[in-house]
Scaffold this motif. Structure first.
Motif, PDB file in Angstrom:
ATOM      1  N   LEU A  57       0.708  -1.233   0.065  1.00  0.00           N
ATOM      2  CA  LEU A  57       0.073  -0.110   0.081  1.00  0.00           C
ATOM      3  C   LEU A  57       0.780   1.037  -0.083  1.00  0.00           C
ATOM      4  O   LEU A  57       2.046   1.341   0.915  1.00  0.00           O
ATOM      5  N   ARG A  58       0.779   2.354  -0.939  1.00  0.00           N
ATOM      6  CA  ARG A  58       1.276   3.377  -1.185  1.00  0.00           C
ATOM      7  C   ARG A  58       0.251   4.513  -0.658  1.00  0.00           C
ATOM      8  O   ARG A  58      -0.445   4.689  -1.768  1.00  0.00           O
ATOM      9  N   GLU A  59       0.423   5.317   0.359  1.00  0.00           N
ATOM     10  CA  GLU A  59      -0.582   6.337   0.793  1.00  0.00           C
ATOM     11  C   GLU A  59      -0.029   7.609   0.401  1.00  0.00           C
ATOM     12  O   GLU A  59      -0.804   8.539   0.244  1.00  0.00           O
ATOM     13  N   GLY A  60       1.306   7.795   0.322  1.00  0.00           N
ATOM     14  CA  GLY A  60       1.786   9.267  -0.168  1.00  0.00           C
ATOM     15  C   GLY A  60       1.819   9.662  -1.483  1.00  0.00           C
ATOM     16  O   GLY A  60       2.194  10.703  -1.617  1.00  0.00           O
ATOM     17  N   ASP A  61       1.143   8.950  -2.469  1.00  0.00           N
ATOM     18  CA  ASP A  61       0.959   9.433  -3.875  1.00  0.00           C
ATOM     19  C   ASP A  61       0.190  10.368  -3.958  1.00  0.00           C
ATOM     20  O   ASP A  61      -0.868  10.650  -3.358  1.00  0.00           O
ATOM     21  N   SER A  62       0.639  11.521  -4.849  1.00  0.00           N
ATOM     22  CA  SER A  62      -0.251  12.314  -5.286  1.00  0.00           C
ATOM     23  C   SER A  62      -1.102  12.095  -6.510  1.00  0.00           C
ATOM     24  O   SER A  62      -0.320  11.512  -7.395  1.00  0.00           O
ATOM     25  N   PHE A  63      -2.430  12.222  -6.611  1.00  0.00           N
ATOM     26  CA  PHE A  63      -3.328  12.021  -7.622  1.00  0.00           C
ATOM     27  C   PHE A  63      -3.718  13.127  -8.228  1.00  0.00           C
ATOM     28  O   PHE A  63      -4.207  14.150  -7.682  1.00  0.00           O
ATOM     29  N   GLU A  64      -3.340  13.377  -9.480  1.00  0.00           N
ATOM     30  CA  GLU A  64      -3.653  14.587 -10.385  1.00  0.00           C
ATOM     31  C   GLU A  64      -3.559  14.384 -11.738  1.00  0.00           C
ATOM     32  O   GLU A  64      -3.306  14.122 -12.594  1.00  0.00           O
TER      33      GLU A  64
END
Length: 64
Positions: A57-64
């Protein structure tokens, strides 16, 4: 029992992302490297990723 809307805290993105269950969402919260898809708050509650301490699980990713 009614649940309150889960994605109030998660900002809406302009792109749609593929979830691990095969649906699309504009409210991604984390990315799963095993299933190569995003998770919403509801999927995180269902799969218990945080409670299990999943290393995929990668929670620090930025989505845009």
């Amino acid at each position: 029992m009614k649940r309150k809307r889960l994605r109030k805290e998660v900002p809406r993105t302009k792109n749609e992302y593929w979830c691990i269950d095969g649906n699309f969402t504009v409210h991604p919260l984390a990315y799963c490297t095993y299933y190569h898809g995003v998770l919403t708050q509801g999927l995180m509650d269902t799969h218990h990723c945080k409670e299990k301490g999943c290393h995929r699980l990668r929670e620090g990713d930025s989505f845009e």
